[in-house]
Design a protein around this motif. Sequence first.
Motif, mmCIF file in Angstrom:
data_model
loop_
_atom_site.group_PDB
_atom_site.id
_atom_site.type_symbol
_atom_site.label_atom_id
_atom_site.label_comp_id
_atom_site.label_asym_id
_atom_site.label_seq_id
_atom_site.Cartn_x
_atom_site.Cartn_y
_atom_site.Cartn_z
ATOM 1 N N VAL A 1 34.153 39.257 95.078
ATOM 2 C CA VAL A 1 33.728 38.668 93.601
ATOM 3 C C VAL A 1 32.484 39.268 92.990
ATOM 4 C CG1 VAL A 1 33.137 36.695 92.426
ATOM 5 C CG2 VAL A 1 34.887 36.787 94.090
ATOM 6 N N SER B 1 31.154 41.994 93.801
ATOM 7 C CA SER B 1 31.089 43.410 93.357
ATOM 8 C C SER B 1 32.165 43.601 92.008
ATOM 9 C CB SER B 1 31.654 44.391 94.408
ATOM 10 O OG SER B 1 32.797 43.961 94.829
ATOM 11 N N PHE B 2 33.037 42.542 91.751
ATOM 12 C CA PHE B 2 34.059 42.936 90.712
ATOM 13 C C PHE B 2 33.366 42.476 89.362
ATOM 14 C CE2 PHE B 2 37.599 41.567 88.290
ATOM 15 C CZ PHE B 2 38.591 42.669 88.515
ATOM 16 N N TYR B 3 32.592 41.588 89.057
ATOM 17 C CA TYR B 3 32.033 41.211 87.848
ATOM 18 C C TYR B 3 30.710 41.960 87.572
ATOM 19 C CZ TYR B 3 35.721 37.556 88.549
ATOM 20 O OH TYR B 3 36.741 37.019 88.703
ATOM 21 N N ASN B 4 30.535 42.392 86.402
ATOM 22 C CA ASN B 4 29.427 43.311 86.070
ATOM 23 C C ASN B 4 28.011 42.609 86.089
ATOM 24 O OD1 ASN B 4 31.205 45.364 85.625
ATOM 25 N ND2 ASN B 4 31.060 45.098 83.350
ATOM 26 N N MET B 5 28.141 41.503 85.785
ATOM 27 C CA MET B 5 26.743 40.816 85.669
ATOM 28 C C MET B 5 26.212 40.403 86.909
ATOM 29 S SD MET B 5 27.919 38.822 82.110
ATOM 30 C CE MET B 5 26.784 37.706 82.151
ATOM 31 N N GLU C 1 23.774 49.532 80.764
ATOM 32 C CA GLU C 1 25.030 49.826 79.593
ATOM 33 C C GLU C 1 26.047 48.634 80.011
ATOM 34 O OE1 GLU C 1 26.843 53.678 79.639
ATOM 35 O OE2 GLU C 1 27.274 53.595 77.735
ATOM 36 N N GLY C 2 26.110 48.046 78.801
ATOM 37 C CA GLY C 2 27.264 46.995 78.976
ATOM 38 C C GLY C 2 28.471 47.171 78.027
ATOM 39 N N GLU C 3 29.537 46.360 78.531
ATOM 40 C CA GLU C 3 30.601 46.323 77.830
ATOM 41 C C GLU C 3 30.725 45.506 76.667
ATOM 42 O OE1 GLU C 3 32.707 48.827 77.563
ATOM 43 O OE2 GLU C 3 32.347 49.927 79.206
ATOM 44 N N MET D 1 30.536 42.469 74.500
ATOM 45 C CA MET D 1 29.779 40.925 74.859
ATOM 46 C C MET D 1 30.352 40.053 74.096
ATOM 47 S SD MET D 1 26.120 42.203 75.838
ATOM 48 C CE MET D 1 25.951 43.424 77.005
ATOM 49 N N ASN E 1 21.249 38.478 81.503
ATOM 50 C CA ASN E 1 22.624 37.789 81.287
ATOM 51 C C ASN E 1 22.719 36.451 80.422
ATOM 52 O OD1 ASN E 1 23.402 39.730 83.168
ATOM 53 N ND2 ASN E 1 23.620 38.440 84.796
#
Lengths: 157, 439, 794
Positions: free
Chosen positions: A62, A64-68, A120-122, A124, A137
């Motif tokens: 979990v 490692s899966f979510y960017n934040m 860098e984010g995707e 939002m 965040n």
Amino acid sequence: MLSQESLAKIDRELTKYPADRRQAAVMSALRIAQDEKGWLSKETVAYVAEYLGIPPIAALEVASFYNMYELEPVGQYKITVCTNISCMLRDSDVIVDHLQERLGIGFNETTPDGKFTLKEGECMGCCGGAPLFHINNKRMCEFLTKEKVDAILEELK
Amino acid sequence: MAAFDTPVQHRSDKETLVCLRTLGQPDPASLQAYLNVGGYKQLQRLVQDKVKATDVITQVKLSGLRGRGGAGFPTGLKWSFMPRYYDGTKYLVCNTDEGEPGTFKDRDIIRYNPHQLIEGMAIAAYTLGARVGYNYIHGEIWQDYEIFERALDEARAAGFIGENLFGTTFSFDLFAVHGYGAYICGEETALIESIEGKKGQPRFKPPFPASYGVFGKPTNVNNTESYTSIPWILEHGGDAFQALGVPNSGGTKLFSVSGHVERPGNYEVRMGMPFTELLDIAGGVWKGRQLKAVIPGGPSTAVMPAAAIMGATMDYDGLSKAGSSLGAGSMIVMDETTCMVKTLKRLSYFFYEESCGQCTPCREGTGWLYRVVKRIVEGEGRMGDLDLLTDVSSNISGRTICALGDAAATPVLSFIKHFRPEFEYYIQHGKSMVTGKAE
Amino acid sequence: MLNIEIDGKAVEVDHGTTIIDAADKLGIAIPRFCYHKKLSVAANCRMCLVQVEKFAKPLPACATPVADGMKIFTRSKAAVEAQKSVMEFLLINHPLDCPICDQGGECDLQDIAVAYGAPASRYAEEKRVVLNKNIGPLVSTDMTRCIQCTRCVRFLKEVGGMMELGMVGRGEHAEITAYVDKSVDSELSGNIIDLCPVGALTSKPFRYKARTWELTRRPSIAPHDGLGSQIEVHIKDGKVLRVLPREKESINECWLSDRDRFSYEGLNSPDRLTVPMIKHHGEWHETDWKTALEFAAGQLKDITNADGGEQLGVLVSPNSTMEEAYLAKQIAHGLGSSNIDYRLRQTDFRLDGKRMGTPWMGCNIPDLQEMDRILVIGSNLRNEHPLLANRIRKAVAQGAELSLVNPMDDDQLMAVKHKAICTPNDMVNVLAQILKAMSGLQRLSLCLPKSLNDLLETVRVWDNSQAMAESLAGLGKEVDLVSPRTGIFLGNIAQSHPRFTELYSLAEAIASLCGATFGILSPAANSTGAHLVGVLPGEHGLNAKAMLESPRKAYLLVNVEPELDCHHAAQARQAIAEAECVIALTAYKSEALEHADVLLPIAPFTETSGTYMSMEGRVQSFTAVTKPLGECRPGWKILRVLGNTLGLSGFDFDSSEQVKNAIFGGQKPSTVVWNSLNNNLRELIDIQVKIKSNVLQRLGEVPQFQSDAIVRRSPPLQKTRAVQAPVAAMHSQLLTELGLDDGEMVTVKQGVASVLLKAKRDDRLPHGVVRVPTALPVTSLLGDLMGEIEVTRA
Ligand SMILES: Cc1cc2nc3c(=O)[nH]c(=O)nc-3n(C[C@H](O)[C@H](O)[C@H](O)COP(=O)(O)O)c2cc1C
Ligand code: SF4
Ligand code: FES
């Protein structure tokens, strides 16, 4: 490993799910742990897993899966700039360049004083306010201009 | 009210407020604001009068409400799939994960009118026999998550959610949960996995959530805007909602307008509004420039050159006739200065970055697409690349577990289809036809 | 039933069948990577896409349930196109290292790529590289080759019972890994090697040893636990290079425990004894067979002639074949000795002569997973019978209620409904309580004989014993006494328990009250077989324990390392040391046999033919898969020639087949077996429920990878995390009472001998128990497995 306050917060999240579904709270538990520690070390992830009674690898999946979630240390202020299409169309490049110049770091780098990390984010989900970034965040800063960025950096210094 | 960077935006008298109807109240997100517009009356009526579930579903069917999450599936029909008689707990899930670039309407719903969503969900719970609900909120909009948590507290304190509502046997617990940065969690089964505390990897369907959802229990998933439309529908009747829109597209729709317009923002208008009118509401193309292209419903819908969209109406049929689709109503406007190759690169990167990684065509294909487009943008394009891109896209499309694969293919296919000369120019000259520059 | 058509062939299948199962039934091969019939369906590789009439998109055959009238095309243009494109995607990031890959020649990806791949790659970008992980001494990783099918992840979670691997990261960056720097410690871990369809997970011990086409494959039977797993031994140049499972649904399914898979490395151990040896004036001398056997026969004759046959003790390992066991018995009897036994780790023999037949598990292996109430007494299941544990795990996953009565609370990686964790002594009391509760449950009108009833009068039933009784009786459920789906089993710990008789009698009584299957989980590959053959003390003969307690002048050891294989290490050591003559048939040189007089190199299971009888009574014969090493000879041959040399009659066998024939009296083995398997007692035995005792009791368990001579010498198994330096483990409360700290050195004393060990806190143990493993050189000075023990600060 985590403060009583954080544990109390996790316990509150646990009340949202059936008693035998403690894993469900891992999303918020990791978030709460990260809020306290700044990032998620392997010890923190393992601790959260143990607290919830799930295998550590399940928590790591979990985390490692979510960017934040941050699995590496970050600065005191993590600034995540959206560069996705709506922001790009409204010149997020300019904001990125400005930030990189002001802070002297590139994406995924931290200033030597440990203050700022740039990411860098995707998208939002605030594209109407493009260009934008969020801090740690939590705090969303929209309609950015170079001047506004300067003011924010000033405030955080 | 929390302090946002976004001002309560410019509203136009061409809007018709259903989902955002508390706007204009002093503190639109408050319980009081919602009560002022007649909030929670429908829930109370249904529960106290023990209105039959089938009657509620009939109204929803009449309303012509179609899922606002992007797929446009008729909500009334979806509700009728939930097993009526089931011994265990049934769940209700609201999808506020909007991560599709250009989409930010659900944020405004929980920011400005959370109680209407709560009422909509409670009505759905009553109708579908769900005991517990979760609203899964996009992780990046933390301030809005907190607004929703507060709204839940208010609603709980006021007896609109919780045990034995209005002195009846009907109970409904509703909780806010959040994502933490994964577009794929907008896909309903990935979202369910995420609620269960796992990676957001979509499940293979069948079984569908209606039979195997949260914790393996029957679950109904709808988009925020879909649920939020419900109280209005029950107040005014399904027919009235349908009448707000056009045939096959009932009601109003929140359009998130972003990109090259003067006033980006959300606009709630009647379905079927001509595109030009909506563009007008958003202040028109910015800086007095010419319109080049529009992505009408988020990147998973096909891009439309200006000529194709100018005559279109903003509804399901209107946009599909014009060669794209309504999607989530996320209108991304691009002016004449936009380099379509560079834009595609960014979109391809998005899908590459957001693929959950479980199924082969999407995991491998999205990276392949991105790398080829990137190579073109870097001036290393080859003549066969456009055919390769088309071919790889088609090989992803329709062969994956969830629709992200198709979504990744759509921009590639539609950008190349409509702007092929621009791509060929870039490959031949190693620089953009529009900006004259390479990256 | 549904009628469907695949590639024009009609077939009738059950509701809920998937397309791939239906196709498999028809023998139509649909390519696949992620699908595995024993694992949950992931449908992530997309290799199995097929065309289905009326569907615009291709559907994954592994996940799509068939509907009546469905027409499926697996080789149509649309289907093949979809399959080819998936293949292309799978290969773009796959390294082109087939020539150095251990999977080469048995790689699903390679095979399917040849059939579906395009000749040249259209992918001109950089390939992904994934960092390797070290997940332990058994499984080697090359993660760049991974195709993310997640079979390994699903196996460990669903079959292994513990999620030890996961897929971290997302999208193209997703990779399979254990938690940070953890290893994969499942006792079933080797199966992920078989499951991996590519060369990402391969066997570490086998790495770079051979290409698959250079290997000769021979069927055999696993020689360790009582399951009788079917294996395939792979050989190159006469050397065993690896062991794989043979698929046998009713025994090992398609799995193998790590012990069965990796023990073969012990066959190639430098410890192997390859020539007969005789000790002369305290020095070992190599010799030839004739000399060795004549010397041995002479010694045996001298002693038995002079002191009588009763001065000979014959100990046979329960891992020996039926043939070896039988011939050993013939020799003992021929020399006038009835001191013969295979139950080396048993301490309580009061049941001898009171049982109606050969003890066995009471049912067949697959029956276990159909049960809905199971009571296991005295077994560390995962340690003793890894694959049997998996059957029970499956039953539990399907809702079976598992109860445990155990002197330790090791995690069995399955949900335990009720458990009584108590000292070995108290286990008897708990069973008595369950029996009492059971007889009191009104729905069971059967009652107990008066003697037992009187005995139970004094027993007070605790809540969890009551709960176990209710669970077993199926209270609140449909009770079906005709085909009971309840099972009660005694494990290894119960069998070496000093009050095995009580445990057995009480368990049998409980089983008969609730109509349950009652069985013994035989510890070793041929425990059941040795019993059937009659490797048991005769009327005035001594059992294994007595033979060492009252030392004999001569011993004949078949496959036995006394101080590691017997219940009382110190006693065994001494008895052997002091005997006048010890003849050992052994595959290994060993310190444990330093005191022998003759060492006869015996061929281990791969180099001999023979028969094992498993715990379910299955008689399985196997042949030699390689030539014996050096001068080693099959045990049955050595014993035959020894018999001849001794001048005994009845030793005219030219093959192990003939010996087998003699064992079964020319009858069909199954007939003999079914007539003799019987766990019932002839008569009730006087039992005592309560023994007050304040002493500390040892729990001496055999660690999984110390169970027999071969396993003990397998380097990869010895490197696993399961193998730890022995400690004296006890509950924290006991530590405190003894004034000890966790980790401190303590003197552990049994009888006269003592050893130094680290004290270790282990709250999974009941108070009053000190857990000190056996079958290890360090603890081989100690005594009884479950005897009294003292612990003091060193
Ligand atoms: C990749 C992907 C992303 C999606 N993202 C969202 C989203 O952010 N919000 C949403 O409501 N639906 C999203 N959906 C659609 C949902 O799966 C689902 O259809 C929807 O929530 C159902 O609600 P509705 O019927 O009310 O639209 C997405 C689907 C896919 C395949
Ligand atoms: S299509 Fe992509 S996002 Fe959807 S399940 Fe497959 S890999 Fe995941
Ligand atoms: S594109 Fe930047 S917030 Fe959506």
